[in-house]
Design a protein around this motif. Structure first.
Motif, mmCIF file in Angstrom:
data_model
loop_
_atom_site.group_PDB
_atom_site.id
_atom_site.type_symbol
_atom_site.label_atom_id
_atom_site.label_comp_id
_atom_site.label_asym_id
_atom_site.label_seq_id
_atom_site.Cartn_x
_atom_site.Cartn_y
_atom_site.Cartn_z
ATOM 1 N N ALA A 243 0.820 -1.223 0.000
ATOM 2 C CA ALA A 243 0.000 0.000 0.000
ATOM 3 C C ALA A 243 0.849 1.267 0.000
ATOM 4 O O ALA A 243 0.332 2.363 -0.201
ATOM 5 N N ARG A 244 2.152 1.120 0.249
ATOM 6 C CA ARG A 244 2.996 2.326 0.277
ATOM 7 C C ARG A 244 3.216 2.856 -1.136
ATOM 8 O O ARG A 244 2.915 2.186 -2.113
ATOM 9 N N ASP A 245 3.765 4.032 -1.217
ATOM 10 C CA ASP A 245 3.895 4.715 -2.493
ATOM 11 C C ASP A 245 5.164 4.257 -3.212
ATOM 12 O O ASP A 245 6.270 4.648 -2.826
ATOM 13 N N TRP A 246 5.039 3.418 -4.237
ATOM 14 C CA TRP A 246 6.208 2.934 -4.982
ATOM 15 C C TRP A 246 6.237 3.568 -6.355
ATOM 16 O O TRP A 246 5.176 3.793 -6.930
ATOM 17 N N PRO A 247 7.440 3.853 -6.868
ATOM 18 C CA PRO A 247 7.522 4.518 -8.177
ATOM 19 C C PRO A 247 6.872 3.698 -9.290
ATOM 20 O O PRO A 247 6.273 4.230 -10.211
ATOM 21 N N SER A 248 6.989 2.352 -9.218
ATOM 22 C CA SER A 248 6.295 1.529 -10.216
ATOM 23 C C SER A 248 5.556 0.440 -9.447
ATOM 24 O O SER A 248 5.063 0.691 -8.359
ATOM 25 N N GLU A 249 5.502 -0.761 -10.009
ATOM 26 C CA GLU A 249 4.795 -1.860 -9.336
ATOM 27 C C GLU A 249 5.403 -2.125 -7.945
ATOM 28 O O GLU A 249 6.630 -2.055 -7.787
ATOM 29 N N ALA A 250 4.564 -2.389 -6.943
ATOM 30 C CA ALA A 250 5.087 -2.650 -5.592
ATOM 31 C C ALA A 250 6.060 -3.825 -5.642
ATOM 32 O O ALA A 250 5.768 -4.854 -6.264
ATOM 33 N N PRO A 251 7.224 -3.680 -5.007
ATOM 34 C CA PRO A 251 8.257 -4.728 -5.134
ATOM 35 C C PRO A 251 8.105 -5.893 -4.151
ATOM 36 O O PRO A 251 8.966 -6.754 -4.107
ATOM 37 N N PHE A 252 7.014 -5.935 -3.369
ATOM 38 C CA PHE A 252 6.878 -6.982 -2.345
ATOM 39 C C PHE A 252 5.716 -7.919 -2.676
ATOM 40 O O PHE A 252 4.630 -7.461 -3.036
ATOM 41 N N HIS A 253 5.938 -9.212 -2.504
ATOM 42 C CA HIS A 253 4.914 -10.210 -2.844
ATOM 43 C C HIS A 253 4.922 -11.318 -1.807
ATOM 44 O O HIS A 253 5.957 -11.646 -1.249
ATOM 45 N N GLY A 254 3.773 -11.940 -1.573
ATOM 46 C CA GLY A 254 3.709 -13.068 -0.657
ATOM 47 C C GLY A 254 2.461 -13.012 0.196
ATOM 48 O O GLY A 254 1.573 -12.189 -0.045
ATOM 49 N N PRO A 255 2.371 -13.823 1.231
ATOM 50 C CA PRO A 255 3.355 -14.851 1.587
ATOM 51 C C PRO A 255 3.274 -16.056 0.651
ATOM 52 O O PRO A 255 2.207 -16.392 0.144
ATOM 53 N N PHE A 256 4.425 -16.697 0.471
ATOM 54 C CA PHE A 256 4.535 -17.881 -0.381
ATOM 55 C C PHE A 256 4.934 -19.093 0.463
ATOM 56 O O PHE A 256 5.680 -18.935 1.442
ATOM 57 N N PRO A 257 4.481 -20.300 0.079
ATOM 58 C CA PRO A 257 4.946 -21.497 0.795
ATOM 59 C C PRO A 257 6.478 -21.521 0.814
ATOM 60 O O PRO A 257 7.130 -21.360 -0.218
ATOM 61 N N ALA A 258 7.027 -21.705 1.997
ATOM 62 C CA ALA A 258 8.478 -21.547 2.153
ATOM 63 C C ALA A 258 9.267 -22.646 1.446
ATOM 64 O O ALA A 258 10.432 -22.446 1.091
ATOM 65 N N ASP A 259 8.644 -23.806 1.223
ATOM 66 C CA ASP A 259 9.428 -24.903 0.630
ATOM 67 C C ASP A 259 9.585 -24.774 -0.878
ATOM 68 O O ASP A 259 10.350 -25.517 -1.486
ATOM 69 N N THR A 260 8.878 -23.825 -1.506
ATOM 70 C CA THR A 260 9.039 -23.692 -2.967
ATOM 71 C C THR A 260 9.472 -22.285 -3.409
ATOM 72 O O THR A 260 9.836 -22.102 -4.567
ATOM 73 N N ILE A 261 9.443 -21.331 -2.510
ATOM 74 C CA ILE A 261 9.752 -19.969 -2.951
ATOM 75 C C ILE A 261 11.189 -19.832 -3.457
ATOM 76 O O ILE A 261 11.476 -19.045 -4.361
ATOM 77 N N PHE A 262 12.093 -20.655 -2.921
ATOM 78 C CA PHE A 262 13.483 -20.557 -3.393
ATOM 79 C C PHE A 262 13.614 -21.020 -4.849
ATOM 80 O O PHE A 262 14.523 -20.583 -5.557
ATOM 81 N N LEU A 263 12.708 -21.893 -5.298
ATOM 82 C CA LEU A 263 12.767 -22.312 -6.705
ATOM 83 C C LEU A 263 12.468 -21.123 -7.614
ATOM 84 O O LEU A 263 13.098 -20.935 -8.662
ATOM 85 N N LYS A 264 11.477 -20.323 -7.202
ATOM 86 C CA LYS A 264 11.150 -19.132 -8.025
ATOM 87 C C LYS A 264 12.306 -18.128 -7.995
ATOM 88 O O LYS A 264 12.639 -17.517 -9.002
ATOM 89 N N ALA A 265 12.904 -17.965 -6.832
ATOM 90 C CA ALA A 265 14.034 -17.024 -6.740
ATOM 91 C C ALA A 265 15.210 -17.545 -7.568
ATOM 92 O O ALA A 265 15.886 -16.779 -8.258
ATOM 93 N N GLN A 266 15.410 -18.852 -7.514
ATOM 94 C CA GLN A 266 16.513 -19.447 -8.293
ATOM 95 C C GLN A 266 16.290 -19.213 -9.787
ATOM 96 O O GLN A 266 17.235 -19.012 -10.549
#
Ligand SMILES: NC(=O)C1=CN([C@@H]2O[C@H](COP(=O)(O)OP(=O)(O)OC[C@H]3O[C@@H](n4cnc5c(N)ncnc54)[C@H](O)[C@@H]3O)[C@@H](O)[C@H]2O)C=CC1
Ligand SMILES: NCC(=O)COP(=O)(O)O
Length: 342
Positions: A243-266
């Protein structure tokens, strides 16, 4: 045009009973090391000699009287060496926890922190220390990061960043018993840990880092049937960030299941993950690249880095320690130290 000044980076030998002195000897035996920084090694001369012997290298250094003398050195081709008398060889049992070792680590790190406060050095990279030894030797906090924060007068949020190349993590809780972790989760801590790593990545040169927030319970709580922290705490924290004011799309997403989020980051979808507790991030990071993982002490006024691995008592003194993570920790300290000079 004169060359850009090199940052003064202080290195320490870490726990005297572990692999730290060997790691620093391997690091400083790389001729390119002094191209990245005006290096000063701080340690007991006998321990430095022992580290070189274990690593099978000899590194020439320039003795200096104190850390304040390093920046003005004319010849930076050799590391400077500040000799301290923090521990006797007779008080060290290689591969064993010892209060004297912990006390020695605190003494050397405090010397570096004093130098940082006085503006004499730009970054610190320390070889692995042993938290149990440090607690026996006088550390009053859960870990060295809390000690650094108090010593340096930090009042804002701070936490370790565990990094592997372009992928960074921050934490909501750190060196606390697992059974206490849930009590550390709060909207405030999550928003602060997320913003801290976002701004750190921006400062490190990444224009648009995307940050994923991990869940806490198995399968993200399965709609509240397997724990409510995602619904009650984590999702509202992410919503507050978005909800904060970001210059473009908000850079924060989640929450994501912890056992698979590293695959997306990888796969490159996210550059940072906010983890809820130590092993949630560290198991993934160490599997992805044990020999390259670096811990950056986030939220402090000066850069402090260290390899993500520990004192490895089981192989101390054997000449088998891999120094690549220490090298990566050194390079990050050099980069962060250099950016403070601009
Ligand atoms: N940078 C630092 O100051 C860190 C300190 N620690 C501290 O280290 C102590 C021991 O921690 P542990 O959980 O036992 O982890 P550890 O990383 O010391 O050892 C785990 C395993 O990895 C191996 N290993 C670690 N570093 C290695 C290297 N450079 N080359 C080859 N093999 C290596 C060890 O031989 C051992 O089998 C604890 O007191 C912990 O708090 C832990 C992580 C980071
Ligand atoms: N001594 C540094 C340290 O233990 C950091 O390691 P980790 O908590 O990130 O595993």
């Amino acid at each position: 045009m004169p060359p850009a000044p090199l940052p003064v980076v202080a290195l320490t030998l870490g726990d005297p009973a572990g692999i730290g002195p060997e790691l620093m000897a391997r690091l400083l035996s790389r001729p390119e090391a002094t191209r990245h920084a005006n290096i000063v090694l701080v340690g007991d001369p006998w321990l430095w000699q022992q580290g070189q012997t274990i690593a099978g290298v000899q590194v020439a250094t320039d003795a200096v009287d104190g850390l304040a003398a390093v920046r003005a050195r004319a010849d930076r081709q050799r590391p400077a060496f500040v000799a301290v008398d923090s521990i006797a060889a007779a008080d060290v049992r290689q591969g064993q926890v010892g209060a004297a070792g912990g006390q020695s680590v605190l003494q050397v790190l405090n010397l570096c922190l004093d130098a940082a406060l006085a503006g004499a050095i730009d970054a610190i990279c320390f070889a692995p220390l042993n938290k149990q030894a440090m607690k026996l030797g006088g550390l009053r906090h859960e870990d060295e990061l809390h000690h650094f924060a108090e010593y340096l007068g930090v009042s804002g949020y701070f936490c370790e960043f565990n990094t592997l190349g372009e992928l960074w993590t921050s934490r909501i809780s750190s060196h606390v018993p697992l059974r206490d972790v849930a009590s550390y989760l709060s909207r405030e801590r999550i928003t602060q840990a997320a913003e801290l790593i976002y701004h750190a990545l921006r400062a490190s040169g990444m224009a648009h880092p995307k940050v994923a927030i991990a869940g806490f319970n198995p399968h993200n709580g399965d709609g509240g049937t397997c724990g409510r922290e995602e619904i009650d705490i984590i999702a509202p924290a992410v919503a507050a960030l978005q909800a904060r004011d970001w210059p473009s799309e908000a850079p924060f997403h989640g929450p994501f299941p912890a056992d698979t989020i590293f695959l997306k980051a990888q796969a490159g979808e996210y550059q940072a993950i906010v983890t809820m507790y130590h092993d949630q991030g560290q198991i993934a990071i160490k599997l992805l690249g044990f020999s390259r993982g670096v811990t950056v002490q986030g939220g402090l006024p000066i850069p402090i880095t260290t390899p993500a691995h520990g004192t490895a008592y089981d192989i101390a003194g054997q000449g088998r320690a891999n120094a690549e993570a220490t090298w990566q920790a050194f390079l990050i300290a050099c980069r962060m130290g250099a950016s403070r000079l601009k």
